[in-house]
Design a protein around this motif. Structure first.
Motif: not given
Length: 212
Positions: A127-134, A153-154, A208-209
């Motif tokens: 729910h917090q990360l886009e699928p491409s980031h998992q 953090k996201v 998120l830098a």
């Protein structure tokens, strides 16, 4: 995840626990179900609840970050839609009309909170990360820790965004809606949605830098 609503009138809650006595239409469109419901067929509205309950819950959760609040918000949206069904005139799709109700309720909820973003970390990372980031490969313990930190953090950064930016980002990146659909739900121009999305992405990148 099972989504159970409470205290829905006229048997609407039965749509969440039973498939009996559904509308006799075969694979009807939303608008056909709405037309039947407007004529008094409560089973047709129950089918609409069944069709949209999970997506409604996930949208509400993205705003509330709390499971019980998400259930209450999505239930309230269905109740409000049911109460105002006679006012639905078909100028937009039921999909757009209903989710506009839901998003407005979620924004009202956030305004009522008037508190700092929660520091609680929910284990539902998707729910917090886009699928491409998992991650698609097994992670080491250190990588698990880092992924948890990023996810936390996201979530915090997302809740800190201005309401319109957060709404556009959630609907686009978490729910997969098109720019046109988001514009219809937010009742604004497509160009304005693109501006909200750009600013949201820039703000999230800045926050998120440290993980870049």
């Amino acid at each position: 995840m099972s989504v159970v609503f409470r205290r829905l009138p006229l048997g609407i809650s039965s749509a969440l626990t039973s498939s009996k006595d559904r509308s006799p239409l075969v694979n009807p469109r939303d608008e056909e179900l709405v037309a039947s419901a407007q004529k008094g067929d409560r089973r047709a509205f129950e089918e609409l609840v069944e069709r949209h309950k999970h997506k409604a819950y996930h949208i509400a959760f993205d705003f509330a970050r709390d499971r019980e609040e998400a259930k209450d918000l999505s239930q309230e949206a269905f109740l409000k839609a049911f109460s105002n069904l006679k006012k639905f005139d078909g100028r937009s799709s039921f999909y757009t009309w209903f989710y506009r109700i839901l998003v407005n309720l979620c924004l009202d909820y956030k305004r009522r909170q008037k508190r700092a973003p929660s520091d609680e970390f929910d284990e539902t990372v998707e729910h917090q990360l886009e699928p491409s980031h998992q991650p698609s490969i097994p992670m080491s313990p250190d990588q698990h820790v880092l992924a948890g930190q990023i996810s936390h953090k996201v979530g915090v950064a997302l809740q800190a965004l201005p309401p319109k930016q957060r709404t556009a980002f959630i609907l686009k990146n978490h729910q997969g809606l098109s720019i046109k659909e988001i514009a219809e739900m937010m009742q604004t121009a497509e160009g304005t949605v693109k501006v909200h999305l750009h600013r949201a992405v820039m703000a999230l990148r800045q926050r998120l830098a440290e993980f870049a």
